[in-house]
Design an enzyme around this catalytic site. Structure first.
Site, PDB file in Angstrom:
ATOM      1  N   GLU A 279      -5.229  -0.084 -14.685  1.00  0.00           N
ATOM      2  CA  GLU A 279      -4.998  -0.171 -16.126  1.00  0.00           C
ATOM      3  C   GLU A 279      -6.257  -0.634 -16.866  1.00  0.00           C
ATOM      4  O   GLU A 279      -6.441  -0.352 -18.038  1.00  0.00           O
ATOM      5  CB  GLU A 279      -3.833  -1.137 -16.399  1.00  0.00           C
ATOM      6  CG  GLU A 279      -3.091  -0.855 -17.683  1.00  0.00           C
ATOM      7  CD  GLU A 279      -1.740  -1.562 -17.790  1.00  0.00           C
ATOM      8  OE1 GLU A 279      -0.751  -0.911 -18.103  1.00  0.00           O
ATOM      9  OE2 GLU A 279      -1.693  -2.779 -17.554  1.00  0.00           O
ATOM     10  N   HIS A 300       0.255   5.701  10.563  1.00  0.00           N
ATOM     11  CA  HIS A 300       1.110   6.761  11.110  1.00  0.00           C
ATOM     12  C   HIS A 300       1.592   7.698  10.007  1.00  0.00           C
ATOM     13  O   HIS A 300       2.539   8.457  10.199  1.00  0.00           O
ATOM     14  CB  HIS A 300       2.275   6.136  11.877  1.00  0.00           C
ATOM     15  CG  HIS A 300       1.793   5.331  13.045  1.00  0.00           C
ATOM     16  ND1 HIS A 300       1.782   5.802  14.345  1.00  0.00           N
ATOM     17  CD2 HIS A 300       1.229   4.092  13.091  1.00  0.00           C
ATOM     18  CE1 HIS A 300       1.256   4.882  15.137  1.00  0.00           C
ATOM     19  NE2 HIS A 300       0.909   3.827  14.405  1.00  0.00           N
ATOM     20  N   LYS A 414       5.494   6.123 -24.116  1.00  0.00           N
ATOM     21  CA  LYS A 414       6.445   5.358 -24.934  1.00  0.00           C
ATOM     22  C   LYS A 414       6.790   6.145 -26.197  1.00  0.00           C
ATOM     23  O   LYS A 414       7.943   6.226 -26.596  1.00  0.00           O
ATOM     24  CB  LYS A 414       5.838   4.004 -25.340  1.00  0.00           C
ATOM     25  CG  LYS A 414       5.711   3.034 -24.206  1.00  0.00           C
ATOM     26  CD  LYS A 414       5.241   1.686 -24.742  1.00  0.00           C
ATOM     27  CE  LYS A 414       4.818   0.765 -23.629  1.00  0.00           C
ATOM     28  NZ  LYS A 414       4.092  -0.400 -24.097  1.00  0.00           N
TER      29      LYS A 414
END
Ligand code: PA5
Length: 439
Positions: A279, A300, A414
């Protein structure tokens, strides 16, 4: 003290000279950060934070934590992003791996970090008829995810114990003056703590945002803060080395940094780190993409990609010198599993050889490696790591040439979500987005 080495990052794509060449820029970035002359300088309150937290603040946090511990079986910490990940990272790192299945005086749970209906429904079913409290955290006081969770859990708590007692079990952590949560807390008479206005969410773990939930979980916040203060007071060599090396690697085409741990307790520490750097740096079409793996588990799965996939990655390994507990691999007469060659060794010794073997294999495979060593997982060393990564993030962001302390890109989703939900004030956006979807 934590240690860092960039030796295994040098040789293939960057040299010691490349790092040295960036160093003056790193020093300048550090100076800009410390003198508060750079972009986003109204959000650098965290730089001197560990050393300036007062005994009084710590005592107040401990007092509220112990009262919640006295009253509640569960304390739900509501928050998202920087208002959640720091506390989650430290609590997970310090807790028993199976804490969720073992009795404890008070368990800290998390909500408001997603909008999963089943998550909230499961949580409310768990809390029904149990003694619970709430720490609701939002700097802006208006973030949708925590607001939804808080509305639901507040209603549940009030139904269970009445409005008056519920108010005594709710603590709000928010801006000193503004935002819906501040207004609500004042109206309802909740106990509150302040998120300093000059400390952004992802740099707020050493404020009440992180410290209160960590104290409720039963951990020593004084040791955490003391650890962070040690790095704050130390010279900045570790910070400069990390920030300069990762930028040298980025310039050489290593666009993804993978934070590696060999201890499952550090899973959420990596989540915190990913948010901190992702961020802070991912803007203006640049920035290292931050990823993480838990080894040996992910050897793995993603181990194949890391060893032989596209060569655009480097790793930063957090290596813990000492495990807390000793488990010896037993000798077996029949040896049907052919494991006697490691009988008598500690499990941690095997883990360390897996770590060493992997670091060498990845280096051979063209994956530069940075190594960060901590003596053990404890409050002190987590505090050191937190402040180290925060400081290096500020420096690294300035080397990259971005403002590390804003997050303008977070608004895009948003805006669309509000438009789709027809939030008042988003009428124009609503029409525009619905027209796009219809097409
Ligand atoms: O680091 C940040 O600033 C963000 O991740 C915020 O912490 C997150 O969006 C939550 O914001 P708020 O605390 O305002 O609810």
């Amino acid at each position: 003290m934590i240690k860092i080495s960039n030796k295994a990052a040098l040789g293939s794509v960057i040299s010691a000279e490349d790092v040295a060449r960036i160093m003056p820029q790193a020093c300048k970035a550090l100076e800009t950060l410390e003198q508060g002359t750079g972009a986003g300088n109204d959000f650098i309150g965290w730089v001197n934070l560990p050393g300036s937290i007062t005994q009084d603040t710590l005592s107040q946090i401990e007092e509220v934590a112990s009262s919640l511990r006295e009253t509640c079986e569960y304390v739900v910490t509501i928050g998202i992003g920087g208002s959640y990940l720091g506390a989650k990272a430290v609590i997970e790192a310090l807790s028993d791996n199976f804490a969720a299945y073992k009795p404890a005086k008070t368990k800290v749970l998390f909500a408001g970090n997603n909008i999963g209906e089943d998550y909230l429904s499961d949580l409310m079913n768990l809390l029904r008829d149990r003694r619970f409290g709430i720490i609701v955290i939002s700097k802006s006081g208006t973030t949708t995810e925590p607001a939804i969770a808080f509305r639901l859990l507040k209603e549940l708590l009030e139904q269970q114990v009445g409005k008056k007692v519920a108010a005594q079990r709710i603590v709000a952590i928010t801006d000193e003056h503004k935002g819906a949560l501040r207004n609500l807390a004042t109206e309802e008479g909740y106990k509150t703590f302040v998120i300093p206005s000059n400390v952004g969410g992802r740099f707020s773990v050493l404020t009440p945002v992180g410290l209160l939930p960590i104290a409720v979980a039963g951990f020593d916040i004084r040791k955490l803060v003391a650890g962070a203060t040690e790095i704050e007071k130390a010279d900045n060599q570790l910070v400069l080395l990390y920030a300069a090396t990762r930028n040298a690697l980025y310039r050489a085409g290593k666009k993804t940094e993978i934070l590696v741990n060999y201890n499952p307790k550090l899973h959420y520490f990596a989540e915190w780190w990913k948010q901190l750097y992702g961020e802070s740096e991912g803007k203006e079409n640049k920035g290292i993409f931050t990823a993480s793996v838990d080894f040996t588990t992910d050897l793995h799965s993603m181990g194949q990609w890391i060893q032989e996939g596209e060569r655009t990655i480097f790793e930063t390994v957090i290596s813990v010198e000492k495990a807390d507990n000793e488990v010896i691999i037993p000798f077996d007469d029949a040896n049907l599993d052919a494991l006697n060659y490691i009988a008598g060794k500690r499990v941690d010794e095997v883990n360390k050889m897996a770590e060493l073997g992997t670091r060498i294999a990845h280096q051979d495979g063209g994956v530069p490696n940075l190594l960060i060593q901590i003596p053990e997982i404890s409050e002190k060393y987590l505090g050191q790591l937190i402040y180290f990564f925060e400081k290096a993030c500020g420096v690294s962001g300035y080397i990259l040439g971005v403002n590390p302390f804003n997050q303008p890109g977070v608004e895009a989703y948003k805006k669309n979500m509000f438009a789709l939900l027809k939030k008042p004030g988003y009428e124009a956006e609503s029409q525009a987005i619905l027209a796009r979807i219809d097409k």
